[in-house]
Structure formats: structure tokens, C-alpha cells
Design a protein around this motif. Structure first.
Motif, PDB file in Angstrom:
ATOM      1  N   GLN A 151       5.605  19.338 -21.560  1.00  0.00           N
ATOM      2  CA  GLN A 151       5.053  20.390 -22.405  1.00  0.00           C
ATOM      3  C   GLN A 151       6.141  21.073 -23.207  1.00  0.00           C
ATOM      4  O   GLN A 151       5.953  21.426 -24.382  1.00  0.00           O
ATOM      5  CB  GLN A 151       4.332  21.429 -21.518  1.00  0.00           C
ATOM      6  CG  GLN A 151       3.639  22.534 -22.297  1.00  0.00           C
ATOM      7  CD  GLN A 151       2.514  22.010 -23.167  1.00  0.00           C
ATOM      8  OE1 GLN A 151       1.920  20.987 -22.842  1.00  0.00           O
ATOM      9  NE2 GLN A 151       2.246  22.683 -24.260  1.00  0.00           N
ATOM     10  N   GLU A 152       7.300  21.226 -22.598  1.00  0.00           N
ATOM     11  CA  GLU A 152       8.436  21.844 -23.308  1.00  0.00           C
ATOM     12  C   GLU A 152       8.900  20.962 -24.460  1.00  0.00           C
ATOM     13  O   GLU A 152       9.234  21.453 -25.546  1.00  0.00           O
ATOM     14  CB  GLU A 152       9.577  22.086 -22.319  1.00  0.00           C
ATOM     15  CG  GLU A 152      10.755  22.844 -22.935  1.00  0.00           C
ATOM     16  CD  GLU A 152      11.865  23.097 -21.914  1.00  0.00           C
ATOM     17  OE1 GLU A 152      12.917  23.612 -22.323  1.00  0.00           O
ATOM     18  OE2 GLU A 152      11.651  22.765 -20.722  1.00  0.00           O
ATOM     19  N   GLU A 154       7.032  18.869 -26.103  1.00  0.00           N
ATOM     20  CA  GLU A 154       6.006  18.942 -27.141  1.00  0.00           C
ATOM     21  C   GLU A 154       6.188  20.181 -28.002  1.00  0.00           C
ATOM     22  O   GLU A 154       6.084  20.128 -29.236  1.00  0.00           O
ATOM     23  CB  GLU A 154       4.612  18.951 -26.492  1.00  0.00           C
ATOM     24  CG  GLU A 154       4.213  17.665 -25.798  1.00  0.00           C
ATOM     25  CD  GLU A 154       3.906  16.548 -26.777  1.00  0.00           C
ATOM     26  OE1 GLU A 154       3.753  16.842 -27.987  1.00  0.00           O
ATOM     27  OE2 GLU A 154       3.833  15.377 -26.361  1.00  0.00           O
ATOM     28  N   GLU A 155       6.497  21.327 -27.344  1.00  0.00           N
ATOM     29  CA  GLU A 155       6.698  22.562 -28.105  1.00  0.00           C
ATOM     30  C   GLU A 155       7.931  22.470 -28.979  1.00  0.00           C
ATOM     31  O   GLU A 155       7.960  22.968 -30.112  1.00  0.00           O
ATOM     32  CB  GLU A 155       6.802  23.733 -27.137  1.00  0.00           C
ATOM     33  CG  GLU A 155       5.513  24.027 -26.382  1.00  0.00           C
ATOM     34  CD  GLU A 155       5.691  25.139 -25.359  1.00  0.00           C
ATOM     35  OE1 GLU A 155       6.836  25.622 -25.219  1.00  0.00           O
ATOM     36  OE2 GLU A 155       4.684  25.527 -24.717  1.00  0.00           O
ATOM     37  N   ALA A 159       8.049  22.819 -32.992  1.00  0.00           N
ATOM     38  CA  ALA A 159       8.925  23.806 -33.633  1.00  0.00           C
ATOM     39  C   ALA A 159       9.811  23.140 -34.672  1.00  0.00           C
ATOM     40  O   ALA A 159      10.035  23.673 -35.773  1.00  0.00           O
ATOM     41  CB  ALA A 159       9.778  24.499 -32.570  1.00  0.00           C
TER      42      ALA A 159
END
Length: 204
Positions: A151-152, A154-155, A159
Motif C-alpha cells: 500500500q505504501e 502504491e501511494e 504521488a
């Protein structure tokens, strides 16, 4: 003479069928002229036969009517011949149209054969198969990438995508962390006086 040689050198566009159609039409026109002439003659003979009967010349009127009957038969034969000629002209003209259609079909078939030689069915199947394999391979890569990212991650990707969309960031100079030196109080009091003196000199 130059024009004569030029005409001889040009290929004639008139075909045998065109000549045959022209001759048939000329013959038809002659028969129509004969038909018209015969019709007028029959009308005159009919009127003459009526006049002979009034004059009491029955034998001459009968002979004239027999002649008229024979000419009526000729008129019927002429009409039949005209109909046959017109039918033959139509058949020849339609045959010419059929020949042109067949020639067009032949040209189209030749073009299709050349296209098939350049790109055969096997070649088309190979291209489609390679395209399908490439699409499946790309799907597998996408699935692997999606499954391996957290998930990190993906963020972070989102960004980075946002930063690229908005444009490159402008690098600013670093802010100094050291404290600036203090200005003496005498110089601070002198500075307004110097500014005031400069203004009076400008005003003068």
C-alpha cells in the motif's frame, strides 16, 4: 500528311460488335422508311378501290383490293423484321455490357489474388496469434507488479505520478541556519539622518 499517319497509328476504339449494331440499326431505319411508304400507298389504294366501286368498276376494284391484301402481308412481314432487328440490337448491346462487367470482375479477382499473395491466411493467423500472446504477456506483467507492491508503494507511485503531471519542481536556495550579525545602534540612528539629507539635496 502528318495527321493521316497519326490517325493510322491510333488504335481504333470501334469493335466488331459496334459495327454489327450500326449495320442493324441502319437496316432497321430502311425498313421503317419502307413501312411508312407502303402504309401511305395502301391508304391510297383503299381510297381508289372505293372510288372504282362508286364508278361501277367492280372488277378493277377487286383486283386492286387483292393487290392491297398482298401489300398488307408485306407490311406485316416488315414489322416482324423490324422487331427481330431491334431484339438483336438489344441482345448485342447487353452482351457488350456483360463483357465489361466480366472484365471488371477479372480485374478485381487479379487484385485479390495479388493481395492474397502478399498476405496469406497463414500470415494473418500468425500476426493475430502473436498479438494475442503479447496482450497476455502484458497482462501477466501487470498482475505481477500489482501483487508485489504494498500500500505504501502504491501511494508513492501515485504521488510521483501527481508530481510528474504538475511539472518538475523548482529547486529553491537553502535557507541559512546561522544567525545574521547585529547592526550597531549608532549606525541605525545615523541611517535615517543620511536618508533625510539625501532627500533635501534632491529637493534643492
Amino acid at each position: 500528311m502528318g495527321n493521316v499517319f497519326t490517325r493510322k497509328g491510333r488504335p481504333s476504339r470501334v469493335t466488331e460488335q459496334d459495327r454489327a449494331i450500326l449495320q442493324l440499326k441502319q437496316q432497321r431505319d430502311k425498313l421503317r422508311q419502307y413501312q411508312k411508304k407502303l402504309t401511305l400507298q395502301l391508304e391510297k389504294e383503299r381510297l381508289l378501290a372505293r372510288q372504282l366501286l362508286k364508278d361501277g368498276k367492280k372488277e378493277r376494284a377487286l383486283l386492286l383490293l387483292k393487290k392491297k391484301r398482298y401489300q398488307d402481308q408485306l407490311l406485316d412481314k416488315t414489322e416482324t423484321q423490324i422487331s427481330n432487328i431491334e431484339r438483336m440490337v438489344q441482345d448485342l448491346e447487353f452482351a457488350q455490357i456483360e463483357i465489361k462487367v466480366l472484365e471488371g470482375l477479372k480485374v478485381g479477382n487479379d487484385c485479390l489474388k495479388k493481395m492474397h499473395e502478399v498476405l496469406s491466411i497463414e500470415e494473418v493467423e500468425r500476426i493475430m496469434e502473436e498479438t494475442h500472446e503479447a496482450i497476455e504477456y502484458q497482462k501477466q506483467i501487470d498482475e505481477i507488479l500489482v501483487g508485489s507492491l504494498t500500500q505504501e508503494d502504491e501511494e508513492a507511485v501515485l504521488a510521483e505520478l501527481e508530481a510528474i503531471t504538475q511539472g518538475e519542481e523548482v529547486s529553491l536556495p537553502e535557507v541559512p541556519t546561522e544567525q545574521l550579525p547585529a547592526v550597531p545602534s549608532a549606525e541605525k540612528e545615523k541611517e535615517p539622518a543620511e536618508i533625510k539629507q539625501d532627500r533635501e539635496m534632491l529637493a534643492a
